[in-house]
Design a protein around this motif. Structure first.
Motif, PDB file in Angstrom:
ATOM      1  N   ILE A  81       0.875  -1.165   0.000  1.00 41.76           N
ATOM      2  CA  ILE A  81       0.000   0.000   0.000  1.00 41.76           C
ATOM      3  C   ILE A  81       0.914   1.217   0.000  1.00 41.76           C
ATOM      4  CG2 ILE A  81      -1.746   1.294   1.278  1.00 41.76           C
ATOM      5  CD1 ILE A  81      -2.737  -1.412   2.388  1.00 41.76           C
ATOM      6  N   PHE A  82       0.888   1.957  -1.094  1.00 47.02           N
ATOM      7  CA  PHE A  82       1.780   3.097  -1.244  1.00 47.02           C
ATOM      8  C   PHE A  82       1.178   4.317  -0.561  1.00 47.02           C
ATOM      9  CE2 PHE A  82       2.461   0.226  -4.811  1.00 47.02           C
ATOM     10  CZ  PHE A  82       3.797  -0.076  -4.598  1.00 47.02           C
ATOM     11  N   PHE A  83       2.043   5.159  -0.012  1.00 45.81           N
ATOM     12  CA  PHE A  83       1.576   6.274   0.799  1.00 45.81           C
ATOM     13  C   PHE A  83       2.559   7.430   0.743  1.00 45.81           C
ATOM     14  CE2 PHE A  83       4.120   3.422   3.345  1.00 45.81           C
ATOM     15  CZ  PHE A  83       5.006   4.270   3.985  1.00 45.81           C
ATOM     16  N   VAL A  84       2.070   8.570   1.201  1.00 49.43           N
ATOM     17  CA  VAL A  84       2.899   9.754   1.418  1.00 49.43           C
ATOM     18  C   VAL A  84       2.863  10.026   2.910  1.00 49.43           C
ATOM     19  CG1 VAL A  84       3.137  12.226   0.973  1.00 49.43           C
ATOM     20  CG2 VAL A  84       2.316  10.702  -0.835  1.00 49.43           C
ATOM     21  N   ILE A  87      -2.884   7.720   1.686  1.00 45.11           N
ATOM     22  CA  ILE A  87      -2.736   6.535   0.847  1.00 45.11           C
ATOM     23  C   ILE A  87      -2.775   6.981  -0.603  1.00 45.11           C
ATOM     24  CG2 ILE A  87      -3.629   4.260   0.294  1.00 45.11           C
ATOM     25  CD1 ILE A  87      -2.588   4.615   3.221  1.00 45.11           C
ATOM     26  N   HIS A  88      -1.761   6.570  -1.358  1.00 43.82           N
ATOM     27  CA  HIS A  88      -1.590   6.975  -2.757  1.00 43.82           C
ATOM     28  C   HIS A  88      -2.816   6.592  -3.592  1.00 43.82           C
ATOM     29  CE1 HIS A  88       0.688   8.196  -6.235  1.00 43.82           C
ATOM     30  NE2 HIS A  88       0.473   7.030  -6.809  1.00 43.82           N
ATOM     31  N   ASP A  89      -3.159   7.470  -4.520  1.00 43.13           N
ATOM     32  CA  ASP A  89      -4.299   7.261  -5.431  1.00 43.13           C
ATOM     33  C   ASP A  89      -5.614   7.042  -4.692  1.00 43.13           C
ATOM     34  OD1 ASP A  89      -2.810   7.626  -7.735  1.00 43.13           O
ATOM     35  OD2 ASP A  89      -2.379   5.487  -7.981  1.00 43.13           O
ATOM     36  N   LEU A 127     -10.121   1.346   1.326  1.00 47.88           N
ATOM     37  CA  LEU A 127      -9.638   1.389  -0.056  1.00 47.88           C
ATOM     38  C   LEU A 127     -10.542   0.628  -1.015  1.00 47.88           C
ATOM     39  CD1 LEU A 127      -5.818   0.987   0.577  1.00 47.88           C
ATOM     40  CD2 LEU A 127      -7.044   3.059  -0.103  1.00 47.88           C
ATOM     41  N   THR A 128     -11.295  -0.324  -0.510  1.00 51.16           N
ATOM     42  CA  THR A 128     -12.181  -1.101  -1.394  1.00 51.16           C
ATOM     43  C   THR A 128     -13.621  -0.594  -1.370  1.00 51.16           C
ATOM     44  OG1 THR A 128     -12.591  -2.737   0.333  1.00 51.16           O
ATOM     45  CG2 THR A 128     -10.784  -3.177  -1.192  1.00 51.16           C
ATOM     46  N   MET A 129     -13.965   0.265  -0.424  1.00 51.23           N
ATOM     47  CA  MET A 129     -15.342   0.781  -0.336  1.00 51.23           C
ATOM     48  C   MET A 129     -15.737   1.476  -1.636  1.00 51.23           C
ATOM     49  SD  MET A 129     -15.742   2.328   3.502  1.00 51.23           S
ATOM     50  CE  MET A 129     -17.157   3.251   3.013  1.00 51.23           C
ATOM     51  N   GLY A 130     -16.866   1.099  -2.162  1.00 51.65           N
ATOM     52  CA  GLY A 130     -17.399   1.773  -3.340  1.00 51.65           C
ATOM     53  C   GLY A 130     -16.844   1.295  -4.665  1.00 51.65           C
ATOM     54  N   LYS A 131     -15.791   0.480  -4.656  1.00 53.41           N
ATOM     55  CA  LYS A 131     -15.213   0.033  -5.934  1.00 53.41           C
ATOM     56  C   LYS A 131     -16.171  -0.866  -6.707  1.00 53.41           C
ATOM     57  CE  LYS A 131     -10.483   0.714  -4.940  1.00 53.41           C
ATOM     58  NZ  LYS A 131      -9.253   0.742  -5.582  1.00 53.41           N
ATOM     59  N   ASP A 132     -16.999  -1.633  -5.986  1.00 49.67           N
ATOM     60  CA  ASP A 132     -17.938  -2.509  -6.665  1.00 49.67           C
ATOM     61  C   ASP A 132     -19.191  -1.761  -7.122  1.00 49.67           C
ATOM     62  OD1 ASP A 132     -18.782  -2.064  -4.072  1.00 49.67           O
ATOM     63  OD2 ASP A 132     -19.486  -4.106  -3.759  1.00 49.67           O
ATOM     64  N   LEU A 133     -19.291  -0.481  -6.829  1.00 49.59           N
ATOM     65  CA  LEU A 133     -20.458   0.303  -7.226  1.00 49.59           C
ATOM     66  C   LEU A 133     -20.282   0.940  -8.608  1.00 49.59           C
ATOM     67  CD1 LEU A 133     -21.178   2.107  -3.830  1.00 49.59           C
ATOM     68  CD2 LEU A 133     -22.249   0.035  -4.734  1.00 49.59           C
TER      69      LEU A 133
END
Length: 110
Positions: free
Chosen positions: A20-23, A40-42, A103-109
């Motif tokens: 998990i890429f981050f700044v 968290i990146h992107d 990070l996965t919330m809403g991706k299936d929508l």
């Protein structure tokens, strides 16, 4: 990073292990000098590590608590998902479970 402490370093290593890429110390508000411990990146996910939970540190004193509340509310109003974790939550895995869920919330929508 000043004041970030060992727990922040542990959190960074765990994020890296999970790819998990981050700044670190992400400045999320141009008008103020507020920073989140991680972005968290992107994504619009910010992570705050709440150190010193069991001692009467800056964040537990009335003015520090109020300042943090103002900062957290600003992040939310700017559209960020703000996740706050204690050292215990980082060490026992609850933080990583929550970050992955955010990070996965809403991706299936879509």
């Amino acid at each position: 990073v000043q004041g970030f402490g060992n727990v922040g370093s542990v959190a960074a290593k765990l994020l890296e292990q999970e790819k998990i890429f981050f700044v670190r110390e992400f400045r999320f508000c141009g008008e103020r000098r507020w920073r989140a411990d991680f972005r968290i990146h992107d994504s619009n996910v910010l992570v705050e590590v709440e150190g010193g939970v069991w001692k009467y540190g800056r964040h537990q004193r009335p003015q520090g608590f109020e300042n943090d509340a103002e900062k957290y509310n600003a992040a939310i109003l700017l559209g960020y998902k703000l996740l706050r974790f204690t050292p215990a939550m980082i060490q026992d895995g609850r933080a990583m479970i929550t970050v992955k869920a955010a990070l996965t919330m809403g991706k299936d929508l879509k």
